[in-house]
Design an enzyme around this catalytic site. Sequence first.
Site, short mmCIF file in Angstrom:
data_model
loop_
_atom_site.label_atom_id
_atom_site.label_comp_id
_atom_site.label_asym_id
_atom_site.label_seq_id
_atom_site.Cartn_x
_atom_site.Cartn_y
_atom_site.Cartn_z
N HIS A 137 -13.93 59.88 -23.35
CA HIS A 137 -13.69 59.29 -22.35
C HIS A 137 -12.75 60.38 -21.31
O HIS A 137 -12.06 59.85 -19.92
CB HIS A 137 -12.41 58.71 -22.37
N ASP A 364 -34.05 50.51 -18.90
CA ASP A 364 -36.03 50.83 -19.28
C ASP A 364 -36.70 52.15 -20.00
O ASP A 364 -36.67 52.88 -18.92
CB ASP A 364 -36.78 49.92 -18.73
#
Length: 429
Positions: A137, A364
């Site tokens: 992070h 996808d």
Amino acid sequence: MLLPHQYMQRGLLFTNSKSNKQSVQEETNIINHLKNSLSRTLDHFFPFAGRLAITKHEDDDSTSVYINCNSAGAEFVHAVADITVADILIPTYIPHIVRSFFSLKGVMNYDGQSQPLLSVQVTELIDGIFIGCSINHSVCDGSSFWHFLNSWSEISKSSSSDYNYISRPPVLKRWFLKNIDYPIRLPFSIDEHFAETYRYSTPPSFEVRIFHFAPENIARLKAKANSDRNETDHQNIISSFQALLAHVWVAVTRARCLDPKEETTYQIVVGNRTRLSPPLPEGYFGNSFLIGEATANVGELLERGHGFGALLLKQAAMSYNDTTIRNYWESWVEKPVLLALNGTVSANTLMTGGSPRFNMYGNDFGWGRPIAVRGGISNKRPGEITAIPGPIQGSVDLEVYLSLDKLKAMEDDAEFMDAVTTVPPFPSI
């Protein structure tokens, strides 16, 4: 600021397109394809293949941290779990086994000196596959996290083995305040003492439930919240998201049975990218956010309802503009303060990160869109909520982390559950 935090962990669940379990060769081909496409994606997001590095300044005994793009490599883990997609989706609370679908649990961001900045774990299920990502992070925020996932799926979906094009390349140049000397100097060392001070602490036990909010119910919450405000106050039109979070704020406050005389606080991650002038470029790679905070008297919040809470959240978000953001960071550079990750959020506090605007269901990889989004437990403590888009256009899912008794109290709250929609399991299950 985020050095003493853990890695971000988010993942995508896919179901096999075939009814029968794939052959070993087909499974091997999928894993190899994901490895190769990940490697090509890292050509664009090459900081993920580096490590954090430390520079010590002898003149003032300060420290600077930067990303050394040394190609030490990202991590790819292949795992197998003897469970089905239904085992993950049907239970009311997210099964604990999902926590094992992510690597680098308990690893702190400052460990990025030796640990990979990106770790991907691909877990094969009996009838599906889970792709879990753990990202440092300190390197980037949620916007860049999903930008990377979107780019990886774009490359993976291409049938060409040498396809290397992405529609939105990352902007890797870091943004700094004008006239600020960088790299930024921290007035302390990142050593064994630092690691001991900010070591990982195990949070109290909690469960996780995803509450689904359909578009029509969100619209109803927004209309009610705006009807409660002053009609002449055009500057404070409450958004759908603010109305939704306020609805949860009231429900959690009731579930916690707080003293009406106490105060309750809602912290929300506020993105800075479009609030700066000029705004950061699209595809900016890095961190750009601050924490907005709304505080209310418990008794007043419960009496006036979610419209009042939504207005407070609106005002907290509006407090950040180009000037206030720049002033905040100018002060921070002069006196850096790190955000320590304690074992729990205050019993009177809620905190929400994530965003329903991130493109999660559009990933996808070549065998269809994901059917669910799930998170790991790094950085998670009771009282935290992660916002994600729902599977239906315009819907929002809130991943709520609370003790089991608090979650059950919310489920028994008729007013709260009136806005929650039960989503049937995926049709093939």
